[in-house]
Design an enzyme around this catalytic site. Sequence first.
Site, mmCIF file in Angstrom:
data_model
loop_
_atom_site.group_PDB
_atom_site.id
_atom_site.type_symbol
_atom_site.label_atom_id
_atom_site.label_comp_id
_atom_site.label_asym_id
_atom_site.label_seq_id
_atom_site.Cartn_x
_atom_site.Cartn_y
_atom_site.Cartn_z
ATOM 1 N N VAL A 131 0.839 -1.206 0.000
ATOM 2 C CA VAL A 131 0.000 0.000 0.000
ATOM 3 C C VAL A 131 0.875 1.258 0.000
ATOM 4 C CG1 VAL A 131 -1.850 1.258 1.167
ATOM 5 C CG2 VAL A 131 -1.878 -1.246 1.155
ATOM 6 N N ALA A 188 -6.314 19.105 -4.268
ATOM 7 C CA ALA A 188 -5.825 19.491 -2.932
ATOM 8 C C ALA A 188 -5.664 21.001 -2.820
ATOM 9 C CB ALA A 188 -4.496 18.800 -2.640
ATOM 10 N N ILE A 205 -12.998 1.155 -1.987
ATOM 11 C CA ILE A 205 -14.440 1.463 -2.031
ATOM 12 C C ILE A 205 -14.751 2.631 -1.098
ATOM 13 C CG2 ILE A 205 -16.766 0.564 -1.604
ATOM 14 C CD1 ILE A 205 -15.612 -2.267 -1.835
ATOM 15 N N GLU A 239 -1.976 -13.453 2.110
ATOM 16 C CA GLU A 239 -0.643 -13.323 2.703
ATOM 17 C C GLU A 239 -0.007 -14.712 2.793
ATOM 18 O OE1 GLU A 239 0.318 -10.258 3.740
ATOM 19 O OE2 GLU A 239 -1.629 -9.431 3.224
ATOM 20 N N ASP A 263 -9.647 -10.299 9.894
ATOM 21 C CA ASP A 263 -9.603 -9.096 9.056
ATOM 22 C C ASP A 263 -11.021 -8.529 8.879
ATOM 23 O OD1 ASP A 263 -7.997 -7.388 7.053
ATOM 24 O OD2 ASP A 263 -9.639 -8.164 5.829
ATOM 25 N N LYS A 323 -12.925 -4.925 10.333
ATOM 26 C CA LYS A 323 -13.653 -4.003 9.458
ATOM 27 C C LYS A 323 -15.087 -3.782 9.939
ATOM 28 C CE LYS A 323 -10.614 -5.124 5.598
ATOM 29 N NZ LYS A 323 -10.352 -6.072 4.501
HETATM 30 N N1 HSE Z 1 -6.115 -9.140 3.304
HETATM 31 C C1 HSE Z 1 -7.146 -8.199 3.012
HETATM 32 C C2 HSE Z 1 -8.163 -8.832 2.068
HETATM 33 C C3 HSE Z 1 -6.541 -6.972 2.387
HETATM 34 O O1 HSE Z 1 -7.898 -9.912 1.527
HETATM 35 O O2 HSE Z 1 -9.247 -8.287 1.898
HETATM 36 C C4 HSE Z 1 -7.424 -5.764 2.372
HETATM 37 O O3 HSE Z 1 -7.811 -5.342 3.636
#
Ligand code: HSE
Length: 403
Positions: free
Chosen positions: A12, A31, A131, A185, A196, A200
């Site tokens: 990122v 900006a 998004i 990963e 993950d 969120k």
């Molecule tokens: N590892 C996360 C996914 C990356 O696969 O969505 C994005 O947050």
Amino acid sequence: MMKAAIMGFGTVGSGVYEVLDRNADVVAKNAGDSIEVKYILDLRDFPDAPYQEKFIKDFAIIENDPEVSIVAETMGGKGAAYEFTKRCLLAGKHVVTSNKELVATHGAELLSIAKEKNVNYLFEASVGGGIPIIRPMFQCLTANHMTHITGILNGTTNYILTRMIDAGLDFETALKEAQEKGYAEANPAADVEGMDACRKICILSAIAYGDHVYPEFVETEGITKITLQDVAYAAQADCVVKLLGRAVLNEDETFYAFVAPHFVSKTCPLACVDDVFNAIMVTGDMLGDSMFYGQGAGKLATASAVVADIIDCARHNKKRRDLGWGDGSRKLVRPLEGFASRWYIRVSGADAAEKLAAVFPGCNMLQAVQEGEAACITDELTTADMKKAQEALSAVLGCMRLL
Ligand code: HSE
């Protein structure tokens, strides 16, 4: 010209540099000023990068440079990222981030420091990658009670499930493919075990309901136990298997928040969200359903959201955006025991069908896909009742809620 720093030059972070560089014209236009990356903080060396003079290993250089007014934290994790973010905010610098783990764990505290120091802490890229979802929830949907938030929030698991459904790959093979394609990963535990997605849904429900939601209060189940048999039973029920992060508002301001694989009806728009794409459906009591769809992961998609936050900081350099939520002390997350839904359940044993019919009278029995097991769709029952039924049945091979 405004000066920025990037902390963490992984996927990122390097994407943020690339977006600022390749789209320098549109960034400057939006900006109101050009934005130059003065420092890139990373412990690793990047000998092939042409801008060697920007790389530093000492965080204090960023902290003590008054010229740097905006810092992008793309390190991930909640160790050094937490310390450095806090110190940047305390030093009066705006911070933008894609780090969902940090926002889900320490968001309330960091937002309150940002408020105290009159700077921004922005995190559009922390949910759904590229998004737009954080701003809509903080701004466009605020006239609503957000009764339901239902999201496909993890690209890796959505890719794996899509390959199981469309290509008949088993979980292990689909995971290996996701790793080879660079989606998962090397250690994909946070993805496949649902953490993950949990982080969120914590962030989305904190925005919607105004109080911090700690990941430990969110019941979380991943997709590691999903088999091709489950996928086949889902097809019989005109459903597909999807990993969902959900928040459901109760009348007394408490809400349920959880992550689990579901049977999603093919009539629901979320059923069509495939591969690494993410989608978040938000239902407001005035608006009805709305859906936000796009690339939930990936270098440039995620970086585009981080850079949009940088631009927002540049535009609001002296006018802080009033974002924030409570410290979590209201304990609004209700235990899942009382949450009711219809269920898919699959059990093994020669008398499995009789047992299911006895425990769930009137259930919709599915056609067994292999010898020695049975599966059905139940009427609506609470999580507590389903747990009791599972104990009575034993030998449960699979169990998921329906959406
Ligand atoms: N590892 C996360 C996914 C990356 O696969 O969505 C994005 O947050």
